[in-house]
Scaffold this motif. Structure first.
Motif, PDB file in Angstrom:
ATOM      1  N   SER A 130      12.311  17.374  19.284  1.00 44.32           N
ATOM      2  CA  SER A 130      11.005  16.812  19.612  1.00 44.32           C
ATOM      3  C   SER A 130      11.111  15.883  20.812  1.00 44.32           C
ATOM      4  CB  SER A 130      10.457  16.035  18.412  1.00 44.32           C
ATOM      5  OG  SER A 130       9.342  15.247  18.778  1.00 44.32           O
ATOM      6  N   SER A 131      10.118  15.928  21.677  1.00 40.66           N
ATOM      7  CA  SER A 131      10.139  15.081  22.875  1.00 40.66           C
ATOM      8  C   SER A 131      10.142  13.600  22.531  1.00 40.66           C
ATOM      9  CB  SER A 131       8.933  15.405  23.765  1.00 40.66           C
ATOM     10  OG  SER A 131       7.717  15.236  23.048  1.00 40.66           O
TER      11      SER A 131
ATOM     12  N   GLY B 227       5.800  21.499  26.957  1.00 41.98           N
ATOM     13  CA  GLY B 227       6.154  20.089  27.064  1.00 41.98           C
ATOM     14  C   GLY B 227       6.281  19.325  25.772  1.00 41.98           C
ATOM     15  N   ARG B 228       6.368  20.038  24.636  1.00 42.34           N
ATOM     16  CA  ARG B 228       6.497  19.353  23.352  1.00 42.34           C
ATOM     17  C   ARG B 228       7.952  19.146  22.940  1.00 42.34           C
ATOM     18  NH1 ARG B 228       1.947  16.615  22.173  1.00 42.34           N
ATOM     19  NH2 ARG B 228       0.141  17.894  22.688  1.00 42.34           N
ATOM     20  N   LEU B 229       8.869  19.692  23.732  1.00 39.23           N
ATOM     21  CA  LEU B 229      10.288  19.585  23.398  1.00 39.23           C
ATOM     22  C   LEU B 229      11.016  18.722  24.417  1.00 39.23           C
ATOM     23  CD1 LEU B 229      11.007  23.288  22.405  1.00 39.23           C
ATOM     24  CD2 LEU B 229      10.404  21.378  20.913  1.00 39.23           C
ATOM     25  N   MET B 230      12.068  18.092  23.968  1.00 32.95           N
ATOM     26  CA  MET B 230      12.836  17.182  24.810  1.00 32.95           C
ATOM     27  C   MET B 230      13.607  17.951  25.877  1.00 32.95           C
ATOM     28  SD  MET B 230      15.658  14.360  23.540  1.00 32.95           S
ATOM     29  CE  MET B 230      14.451  13.464  22.556  1.00 32.95           C
ATOM     30  N   ASP B 231      13.615  17.406  27.081  1.00 32.34           N
ATOM     31  CA  ASP B 231      14.459  17.921  28.160  1.00 32.34           C
ATOM     32  C   ASP B 231      15.882  17.448  27.878  1.00 32.34           C
ATOM     33  OD1 ASP B 231      15.870  18.458  30.447  1.00 32.34           O
ATOM     34  OD2 ASP B 231      14.460  17.483  31.815  1.00 32.34           O
TER      35      ASP B 231
ATOM     36  N   ASN C 229      18.113  15.275  30.248  1.00 31.52           N
ATOM     37  CA  ASN C 229      17.809  13.863  30.481  1.00 31.52           C
ATOM     38  C   ASN C 229      18.709  13.013  29.588  1.00 31.52           C
ATOM     39  OD1 ASN C 229      16.724  11.261  30.610  1.00 31.52           O
ATOM     40  ND2 ASN C 229      14.642  12.026  30.890  1.00 31.52           N
ATOM     41  N   LYS C 230      19.785  12.505  30.145  1.00 32.31           N
ATOM     42  CA  LYS C 230      20.772  11.766  29.356  1.00 32.31           C
ATOM     43  C   LYS C 230      20.214  10.485  28.751  1.00 32.31           C
ATOM     44  CE  LYS C 230      24.940  13.485  31.658  1.00 32.31           C
ATOM     45  NZ  LYS C 230      26.194  13.099  32.346  1.00 32.31           N
ATOM     46  N   GLU C 231      19.206   9.902  29.392  1.00 36.20           N
ATOM     47  CA  GLU C 231      18.655   8.645  28.886  1.00 36.20           C
ATOM     48  C   GLU C 231      18.010   8.826  27.527  1.00 36.20           C
ATOM     49  OE1 GLU C 231      16.083   6.765  31.650  1.00 36.20           O
ATOM     50  OE2 GLU C 231      17.597   6.587  33.221  1.00 36.20           O
ATOM     51  N   ILE C 232      17.453  10.005  27.275  1.00 34.83           N
ATOM     52  CA  ILE C 232      16.784  10.219  25.982  1.00 34.83           C
ATOM     53  C   ILE C 232      17.522  11.221  25.099  1.00 34.83           C
ATOM     54  CG2 ILE C 232      14.490   9.575  26.814  1.00 34.83           C
ATOM     55  CD1 ILE C 232      13.864  12.550  27.080  1.00 34.83           C
ATOM     56  N   ALA C 233      18.241  12.158  25.691  1.00 36.84           N
ATOM     57  CA  ALA C 233      18.910  13.195  24.903  1.00 36.84           C
ATOM     58  C   ALA C 233      20.395  12.939  24.705  1.00 36.84           C
ATOM     59  CB  ALA C 233      18.717  14.556  25.569  1.00 36.84           C
ATOM     60  N   GLY C 234      20.910  11.895  25.331  1.00 34.52           N
ATOM     61  CA  GLY C 234      22.323  11.605  25.181  1.00 34.52           C
ATOM     62  C   GLY C 234      23.196  12.719  25.747  1.00 34.52           C
TER      63      GLY C 234
END
Length: 235
Positions: free
Chosen positions: A211-212, A147-151, A154-159
């Motif tokens: 990074s998350s 869980g330390r890496l970005m999903d 998820n378009k809201e946070i990862a574009g």
């Protein structure tokens, strides 16, 4: 006048008498012979104070980009060819902010116990300092499970990262089943890029995770463009 002042005055008067009849060169030789350790100490202390003042006043404190290149001994830190190339490609003014390539991080994310490097890595994530991490593919997958890496879906946070690099996505199933019981995209495969072929960070495979809590998503996209276009630009 207290005792220390009386002693210092007497010592100074005695030294003045010793050098009174000497010419200028002899005076310098005498002072250096008997007081060189004091002189060196004072010079070193002054140099440290000046260095600290320059660093405090003029070293930029914010970052344009912070990348962790884990488990590699390749020289890709500040002012390496790799670092210089990215700074030039992204047109980043390092007098204004820092570009950090941290290649002093060594840990096995598959283990249940961790060392000081992993603790530092977690601090980079939790403090919203780190943008990306690169590792061997299986290591990154193990890290993504924690869980330390970005999903990246998820378009809201990862574009648009997942859409843009759909053919390179690496998946991991989170250990936190409340988040997901299905594999999610946590990395981007860069095994065929200059990270392996030119700069030799890794020998078998290479993957990049975000990074998350990455603070500079726009610079991450620039970094990916730089890495993926490097060979074409340097033909």
């Amino acid at each position: 006048m207290d005792g220390r002042k009386v002693y210092l005055k007497a010592l100074l008067d005695e030294e003045k008498k010793k050098v009174a009849g000497l010419d200028f060169r002899k005076k310098l030789e005498y002072i250096w012979e008997y007081y060189r350790l004091w002189i060196i100490g004072v010079v070193c202390a002054a140099a440290l104070l000046i260095s600290f003042a320059v660093h405090f006043l003029y070293t930029p404190r914010e970052n344009w980009f912070y990348g962790v290149f884990a488990n590699t001994y390749a020289q890709v830190g500040e002012h390496s060819a790799f670092w210089d190339g990215f700074v030039e490609y992204a047109q980043l003014d390092t007098r204004e902010k820092n570009v950090v390539f941290n290649n002093n991080c060594y840990f096995d994310p598959a283990k249940d116990s961790y060392n000081q490097y992993y603790n530092a890595f977690v601090a980079y994530v939790d403090s919203k300092t780190m943008d990306i991490v690169t590792m061997e593919t299986e290591d990154l997958r193990a890290l993504g499970e924690k869980g330390r890496l970005m999903d990246l879906s998820n378009k809201e946070i990862a574009g648009s990262l997942a859409e843009k690099y759909a053919d390179r996505l690496i998946y991991a199933t989170p250990k936190d089943k409340e988040y997901s019981t299905q594999p999610i995209p946590i990395g981007i495969d860069l095994s065929d890029t200059c990270l392996v072929t030119e700069f030799g960070l890794y020998t078998q495979s290479c993957a990049l995770g975000v990074s998350s809590l990455a603070p500079h998503l726009d610079k991450i996209e620039l970094f990916l463009e730089y890495v993926l276009s490097w060979e074409e630009a340097n033909e």
